[in-house]
Scaffold this motif. Structure first.
Motif, short mmCIF file in Angstrom:
data_model
loop_
_atom_site.label_atom_id
_atom_site.label_comp_id
_atom_site.label_asym_id
_atom_site.label_seq_id
_atom_site.Cartn_x
_atom_site.Cartn_y
_atom_site.Cartn_z
N SER A 47 44.05 40.72 31.33
CA SER A 47 43.12 42.10 31.67
C SER A 47 42.43 42.05 33.00
O SER A 47 41.74 42.99 33.24
CB SER A 47 42.21 42.31 30.47
N ARG A 48 42.34 40.87 33.78
CA ARG A 48 41.65 40.79 34.93
C ARG A 48 42.39 40.40 36.21
O ARG A 48 43.45 39.74 35.96
CB ARG A 48 40.45 39.66 34.93
N ALA A 49 42.04 40.92 37.36
CA ALA A 49 42.99 40.52 38.58
C ALA A 49 41.74 40.12 39.58
O ALA A 49 41.20 41.10 40.12
CB ALA A 49 43.58 41.72 39.16
N GLY A 50 41.70 38.78 39.53
CA GLY A 50 40.41 38.32 40.37
C GLY A 50 39.20 38.00 39.59
O GLY A 50 39.19 38.42 38.25
N LEU A 51 38.16 37.65 39.89
CA LEU A 51 36.97 37.32 39.14
C LEU A 51 36.30 38.43 38.33
O LEU A 51 35.88 38.67 37.27
CB LEU A 51 35.85 36.71 40.19
N TRP A 52 36.20 39.73 39.11
CA TRP A 52 35.49 40.93 38.56
C TRP A 52 36.26 42.21 38.06
O TRP A 52 35.94 42.94 37.42
CB TRP A 52 34.46 41.20 39.49
N GLU A 66 41.13 30.26 42.41
CA GLU A 66 42.57 30.16 42.04
C GLU A 66 42.83 29.40 40.54
O GLU A 66 43.68 29.97 39.93
CB GLU A 66 43.02 28.94 42.89
N SER A 67 41.73 28.69 40.16
CA SER A 67 41.98 28.25 38.88
C SER A 67 41.40 29.08 37.71
O SER A 67 41.49 28.81 36.56
CB SER A 67 41.39 26.89 38.80
N ASP A 68 40.35 30.40 38.17
CA ASP A 68 39.99 31.04 37.08
C ASP A 68 41.13 31.59 36.20
O ASP A 68 41.98 32.32 36.66
CB ASP A 68 39.25 32.14 37.82
N GLY A 69 40.93 31.47 34.98
CA GLY A 69 41.89 32.36 34.16
C GLY A 69 43.00 31.31 33.62
O GLY A 69 44.09 31.78 32.94
N GLU A 70 43.28 30.11 34.21
CA GLU A 70 44.22 29.02 34.06
C GLU A 70 44.24 28.85 32.61
O GLU A 70 45.13 28.07 32.24
CB GLU A 70 44.18 27.81 34.92
N GLU A 74 27.52 31.58 40.50
CA GLU A 74 26.22 31.39 41.16
C GLU A 74 26.49 30.82 42.64
O GLU A 74 25.90 31.01 43.37
CB GLU A 74 25.91 29.86 40.26
N LEU A 75 27.84 30.12 42.70
CA LEU A 75 28.06 29.62 44.11
C LEU A 75 28.35 30.86 44.93
O LEU A 75 27.93 30.92 46.01
CB LEU A 75 29.44 28.86 44.20
N ILE A 76 29.17 32.02 44.37
CA ILE A 76 29.15 33.18 45.21
C ILE A 76 27.76 34.05 45.41
O ILE A 76 27.86 34.33 46.51
CB ILE A 76 30.08 34.24 44.52
N ASN A 77 26.93 33.81 44.45
CA ASN A 77 25.66 34.56 44.82
C ASN A 77 24.85 33.50 45.90
O ASN A 77 24.14 34.11 46.68
CB ASN A 77 24.94 34.64 43.49
#
Length: 622
Positions: free
Chosen positions: A557-562, A543-547, A479-482
């Motif tokens: 399975s992910r590198a970055g958000l998308w 940075e904390s996504d996936g922690e 939502e923030l990115i959008n």
């Protein structure tokens, strides 16, 4: 006739449900894609209940498509093994169906009735329920299990799952003991399984561990045990891609067996940088250090102490899975030939398979009763690439004699995949091979033999849970990115208007053209501050996504958000299906038709933004 058969089956399964209630503690349900089999293991007997009216291919009502008469369906899958109706009385059935309306309406009613019956029996409505489950089987390339004649299995981390902290921890300990004997400073170091995850890549030239996206761009990196900043990452890898074909530099962590080696190597990179490694070991660079660690770990595996310790107390290292032997029993009784193809030696295989399987099989069955052919010391990946001599294991002590063909029920050492194909009289896509190692098991059997492939990745269960619990965090982040994207669009338009004004040209819109200089500058300043503050918020969240899965590396399975990780790209490329454990097959059937999902493209968004565009165009044309 169809309705009568369904009613009869429902009545039959009502009796089965009552059995289930009385034997709740020792029942295992083998879930079919249609009505099929139930098993009730107990300490003395196993009851096999079969709805013959629905399943018996020899009853004169059904026939199974043989290889000689197999065709291909609209998805390009072989129809071998499909169940067909014999033409006895089929005309009356067709007339009744025709009387119920168009096939679309009939199918909708039958699907609703099937859903009701499945719910009544407590069976997930495959494939949809299982697809959204941590123990689902996920399909990247459509696979018809009915057309599979033989299923081959790896053993370590496939048919048996080790406790990673225990198994890899002991491998690490033996490796460090060997390194200490060689003169390396290892005092004070301990095994840290959180330091490394599967799918990372070792950069042997720079002493780094990196996580790459599907294109090979490095997204995160660690030198020694210290994570690198985004700035350092850009300076070091901004003009480089990870290329796994350059084996002299890049080492892909294909399997959980790689964890102990990677942890030891990254810790010793720190010692090398500190100058703590004695000069008498010779001039060591990062490549030489990796070679030394690999040699020490190899000794730990081949000298036998590690495996002897595990064989003496397997309960400390193996996580039991009571459903696993029953999943294989289901496949075997469906007519599949089961193969065990492992790099482990005969004695280790015999001991560990006894421990993992025998106690969960009915009627005093042994694990050997499940497999048509067992091959130990297979020397994969060479097993899939070239021919090696084959030896038959003829005694319980492991004595062997040369042979040239594998017979049903035999145990063999060495050989090749081509010999297996010749012995079974099948080849290529008639065989499904299941393993945990992307290169040794999945890639090579696919590339050289065109076998169908399945990857076992136990970490999927933990990642699935982490993704579920991260849903709120990711929703807020997106939502923030959008919001920044919308603000940024306006900012860019105003910036362009300012640029054109400075050149004496009008802005791209009338409104922007009529803004005075003060209003234009103040609007740009305000939007710039908003975007900067959004960046300050978004950056740490990214940075904390996936922690919740791993604090250093994020999701598997992910590198970055998308984007997908390099590991996920390898899985999609080489594995037709993938799942967390072999026993997940129990929630499906040996007759399952796995259908790959639609792959979305960047421009597919048109279908969401313009859902009625086609209708509108048609109306305009009219």
């Amino acid at each position: 006739m169809a309705m009568a058969a369904t009613t009869a089956c429902a009545a039959y399964y009502q009796d089965v449900v009552s059995w289930q209630q009385r034997w709740r503690m020792n029942i295992t349900l083998l879930r079919p894609s249609s009505l099929s089999l139930f098993y009730f293991p107990s300490s003395t007997t196993t009851k096999k209940l079969t709805c013959r009216r629905c399943t018996d291919a020899n009853s004169g009502v059904f026939s199974v498509t043989p290889p000689s008469k197999a065709d291909f369906d609209y998805l390009g899958q072989s129809t071998k093994g499909d169940l067909n109706l014999i033409n006895l009385g089929i005309g009356e059935t067709e007339r009744r169906l025709d009387g119920r309306g168009p096939i679309e309406d009939v199918a909708r009613m039958e699907a609703q009735e099937a859903e009701h019956l499945l719910n009544h029996l407590g069976i997930p409505q495959d494939p949809f329920s299982s697809r959204y489950s941590p123990r689902g089987i996920f399909c990247t390339r459509t696979l018809n299990l009915r057309s599979i004649t033989a299923i081959g299995y790896d053993m370590d981390y496939t048919l048996m799952h080790y406790n990673v902290a225990a198994w890899e921890g002991r491998a690490y300990d033996y490796c460090m003991d060997n390194l200490k004997t060689m003169g390396f400073p290892v005092d004070g170091l301990s095994f840290d399984p959180e330091l490394v995850i599967r799918g990372l890549v070792i950069d042997k030239e720079k002493g780094n561990l990196v996580k790459a996206d599907r294109f090979g761009y490095v997204k995160r990196a660690m030198h020694g045990t210290t994570m690198l900043s985004t700035q350092t990452l850009s300076e070091m890898y901004g003009r480089e891609l990870v290329d796994l074909r350059k084996e002299s530099r890049w080492e892909f962590l294909n399997t959980l067996f790689s964890v102990s080696e990677a942890v030891a190597y990254m810790q010793l990179v720190d010692r090398l940088d500190e100058g703590a490694i004695a000069a008498d070991l010779g001039p060591l660079d990062y490549k030489g250090l990796y070679k030394a660690v690999g040699k020490a770990l190899f000794r730990a595996h081949v000298e036998g102490q590690l495996k002897s310790e595990i064989m003496s107390k397997p309960e400390l290292f193996v996580e039991p899975d009571p459903e696993l032997p029953l999943a294989l029993l289901d496949q075997k009784e469906a007519g599949k030939k089961l193969l065990l193809i492992t790099n482990s030696d005969y004695h280790y295989t015999e001991k560990m398979m006894q421990h993992s399987f025998n106690r969960f099989l009915p009627n005093d069955m042994s694990w050997r009763d499940l497999f048509d052919i067992v091959i130990v010391s297979a020397r994969k990946p060479e097993f899939f690439q070239m021919a090696h001599p084959m030896y038959e294991v003829v005694t319980g002590e492991g004595l062997m004699r040369p042979c040239f063909k594998a017979d049903s029920g035999g145990v063999y050492s060495g050989g090749s995949a081509q010999m297996v194909e010749k012995s079974l009289g099948i080849q290529g896509d008639e065989i499904l091979y299941v393993g945990d190692h992307i290169y040794t098991d999945v890639s090579q059997s696919k590339v050289h033999l065109r076998w169908r492939t399945a990857l076992i990745c136990r970490e999927l269960e933990e990642e699935y849970s982490a993704l579920v619990h991260s849903r709120g965090h990711r929703t807020t982040l997106i939502e923030l990115i959008n919001q920044k994207e919308l603000v940024g669009d306006l900012f860019n338009q105003l910036r362009l208007a300012l640029q054109r004004r400075s050149k004496g040209r009008p802005a791209q819109t009338v409104a922007a053209t009529h803004m005075d200089d003060k209003e234009l500058n103040e609007s740009i300043q305000k939007l710039l501050i908003v975007m900067q503050r959004l960046d300050n918020k978004i950056g740490p969240m990214m940075e904390s996504d996936g922690e919740l899965f791993n604090k250093r590396w994020g999701f598997l399975s992910r590198a970055g958000l998308w984007d997908k990780s390099h590991l996920m790209r390898q899985i999609e490329k080489y594995a037709d299906i993938y799942t967390s454990r072999v026993s997940n097959f129990l929630h499906y059937t040996p007759f399952m038709y796995f259908r790959a999902q639609e792959q979305t493209l960047a421009h597919d968004s048109y279908s969401f933004h313009h859902p009625n565009r086609g209708d509108a165009d048609s109306e305009d044309e009219e």
